[in-house]
Design an enzyme around this catalytic site. Structure first.
Site, short mmCIF file in Angstrom:
data_model
loop_
_atom_site.label_atom_id
_atom_site.label_comp_id
_atom_site.label_asym_id
_atom_site.label_seq_id
_atom_site.Cartn_x
_atom_site.Cartn_y
_atom_site.Cartn_z
N GLU A 267 6.68 7.41 -7.48
CA GLU A 267 7.19 8.65 -6.91
C GLU A 267 6.08 9.69 -6.76
O GLU A 267 6.04 10.43 -5.77
CB GLU A 267 8.31 9.21 -7.80
CG GLU A 267 9.55 8.34 -7.88
CD GLU A 267 9.47 7.29 -8.96
OE1 GLU A 267 10.49 6.67 -9.27
OE2 GLU A 267 8.37 7.07 -9.53
N PRO B 293 -1.56 -4.74 -14.48
CA PRO B 293 -0.29 -4.30 -15.06
C PRO B 293 0.08 -2.89 -14.61
O PRO B 293 -0.80 -2.04 -14.41
CB PRO B 293 -0.54 -4.36 -16.57
CG PRO B 293 -2.02 -4.26 -16.71
CD PRO B 293 -2.61 -4.89 -15.49
N ARG B 294 1.36 -2.65 -14.44
CA ARG B 294 1.81 -1.33 -14.03
C ARG B 294 1.38 -0.26 -15.03
O ARG B 294 1.01 0.84 -14.65
CB ARG B 294 3.35 -1.33 -13.89
CG ARG B 294 3.95 -0.02 -13.39
CD ARG B 294 3.52 0.25 -11.96
NE ARG B 294 4.29 1.33 -11.35
CZ ARG B 294 4.15 1.72 -10.09
NH1 ARG B 294 3.26 1.12 -9.32
NH2 ARG B 294 4.89 2.69 -9.60
N GLY C 245 -5.72 3.59 -11.21
CA GLY C 245 -6.22 4.12 -9.96
C GLY C 245 -7.15 3.22 -9.18
O GLY C 245 -7.86 3.70 -8.30
N GLU C 246 -7.15 1.92 -9.49
CA GLU C 246 -8.07 1.01 -8.79
C GLU C 246 -7.37 -0.02 -7.93
O GLU C 246 -8.02 -0.86 -7.32
CB GLU C 246 -8.97 0.30 -9.80
CG GLU C 246 -9.91 1.24 -10.55
CD GLU C 246 -10.95 0.51 -11.37
OE1 GLU C 246 -12.12 0.96 -11.38
OE2 GLU C 246 -10.61 -0.52 -11.98
N ASN D 73 6.53 -1.01 -4.22
CA ASN D 73 6.32 -0.75 -2.80
C ASN D 73 5.28 -1.70 -2.18
O ASN D 73 4.12 -1.69 -2.58
CB ASN D 73 5.87 0.70 -2.66
CG ASN D 73 5.64 1.12 -1.23
OD1 ASN D 73 6.11 0.47 -0.31
ND2 ASN D 73 4.93 2.21 -1.04
N GLU E 281 1.61 -0.39 0.95
CA GLU E 281 0.16 -0.20 0.83
C GLU E 281 -0.61 -1.49 1.07
O GLU E 281 -1.51 -1.53 1.92
CB GLU E 281 -0.18 0.40 -0.53
CG GLU E 281 0.29 1.85 -0.67
CD GLU E 281 0.08 2.37 -2.08
OE1 GLU E 281 -0.25 1.56 -2.97
OE2 GLU E 281 0.25 3.59 -2.29
#
Length: 431
Positions: free
Chosen positions: A62, A267-268, A309-310, A334, A337
């Site tokens: 989000e 991993p998330r 962030g990678e 999602n 991307e």
């Protein structure tokens, strides 16, 4: 007594237990010990002077979806400050790096009357904009009680969530009816919200489709170029507990036929890295863990990218992407991307958080659904061995993703006038 009154009473009674609950979460890495007060309604920053609009985005997905929206709102309204709240440590770190000037981050308060009241007392927002499905009863009813205009944007409502709310019909009508503006991701979600009481809900598209591509850190791109040279590789993105073992089994099946195969697991929640690494090594797999600087060698089976962030770098380099959260009942993540960055998309069956997007991908033959390690291994094997199939899947994914764009502009068309009314300002419509 109404359902909302019962909920408010229970959360007030349970309020004294919340600090202990947060402490337990902190020990598991799910809370920030330095900023725990924010979760209890005590602000960590001073409120700036002037108009302030509050945006709430629950977690990483989000938060990423509204970064471009934030830029556009600030450009249109140079007199505004935006307060952006989220509820996870990972999203807080991401927003701390990527929020522009005039946008502040705080953790959202837990949904008790005291914590929410403390938050509202300090920040006194002129308007509140909630993202997707954050329908916390105290948060919404106490904000409404202060006559703060509220909008719900990029709203989604799964079939199971609608069924759950129907058991609490009067509360659902009160909560969804609190929003002066409801913009849904698709007509299915809009119809469900209307049935629950958001009579003006309308479909404008999904902001996650219009989100800017994630950055590609230079250091990562250099690393990938070096250790992927000549190796077959694929990436499992945003994985959750229960999935990594399936992915490890998938790797074991594939490497029998594909020597030198490298499986990348992202991993998330990066803080899970050590436990995932232990599990993989217990399966006799050679693991290189990015967060600890492990070197990738020709013997490495799994590259565990437990960093933040990678993901954009992996999407740019690896053309076979499995989207996690879908082999377990998380609801999927999602696929837009990686699709726009040139990947063939694989997913599990549990994608209710993105049902409209995955329906379009399925209709356009832009993704393939798998159910377990053997079916995932078979799908990856086909894409690696059949260049025509892989190329067609990549093209279909990019075309399908491109056809779903436009939500940002349609959201701004309705949201900026709503904010103008709430704050007494005027947007620059050309920004």
């Amino acid at each position: 007594m109404s359902g909302l009154a019962i909920y408010r009473g229970l959360t007030r009674l349970l309020g004294p237990l919340i600090p202990a609950y947060l402490q337990r979460r902190m020990k598991r890495g799910k809370e920030d010990p330095v900023r725990m007060g924010e979760r209890l309604g005590t602000a960590g920053l001073k409120r700036p002077a002037g108009h302030l609009v509050w945006l709430h985005a629950a977690s990483v997905g989000e938060s990423l979806s509204i970064l471009t929206l934030i830029d556009r709102i600030l450009a249109a309204r140079p007199d505004l400050t935006l307060l952006v709240t989220s509820g996870t440590v990972t999203s807080a770190k991401l927003l701390g790096k990527r929020l522009p000037e005039r946008a502040l981050h705080q953790f959202v308060p837990v949904d008790t009357p005291g914590a929410v009241a403390g938050f509202l007392d300090h920040w006194r927002p002129d308007a509140a904009v909630l993202v997707e499905s954050e329908l916390w009863p105290n948060l919404i009813t106490l904000t409404r009680a202060r006559r703060i205009p509220m909008a719900l944007i990029n709203a989604r409502m799964s079939a199971s969530s609608e069924r759950g709310w129907r058991w609490w019909a009067s509360a659902a009508r009160s909560i969804t009816g609190s929003f002066g503006l409801v913009l849904a991701q698709d007509e299915t979600a809009a119809a469900r919200l209307r049935r629950l009481g958001a009579t003006g809900a309308k479909a404008v598209g999904n902001l996650k489709v219009d989100a800017a591509p994630p950055p590609a850190p230079d250091g990562l791109m250099g690393d990938l170029t070096r250790f992927l040279a000549g190796r077959a590789a694929w990436v499992a993105a945003s994985t959750h507990p229960g999935e990594e073992r399936i992915l490890a089994d998938t790797h074991q099946l594939l490497k029998k036929a594909i020597p030198g195969l490298l499986t990348v697991i992202v991993p998330r929640h990066p803080e899970r890295g050590p436990e995932i690494a232990r599990m993989l090594r217990d399966m006799d797999l050679d693991v290189a863990q990015r967060s600890t600087g492990d070197r990738v060698t020709g013997r490495t089976d799994i590259y565990l990218a437990d960093t933040l962030g990678e993901l954009g770098g992996f999407f740019r380099v690896l053309t076979i992407v499995f989207m996690g959260g879908s082999l377990v009942r998380v609801g999927g993540h999602n696929p837009i991307e990686p699709a726009l960055l040139g990947a063939a998309i694989l997913t599990g069956p549990h994608v209710h958080n993105f049902e409209g997007i995955y329906r379009a991908f399925s209709d356009g033959k832009a993704s393939e659904t798998v159910t377990d390690a053997p079916s995932l291994a078979a799908a990856i094997g086909r894409l690696m061995s059949d260049g025509v199939l892989a190329g067609a899947r990549v093209t279909a994914a990019a075309e399908t993703a491109g056809s779903l764009t436009g939500a940002l502009e349609t959201t701004l068309t309705d949201l900026l006038p709503f904010l103008d009314t709430a704050t007494g300002g005027t947007s620059n419509a050309r920004t």
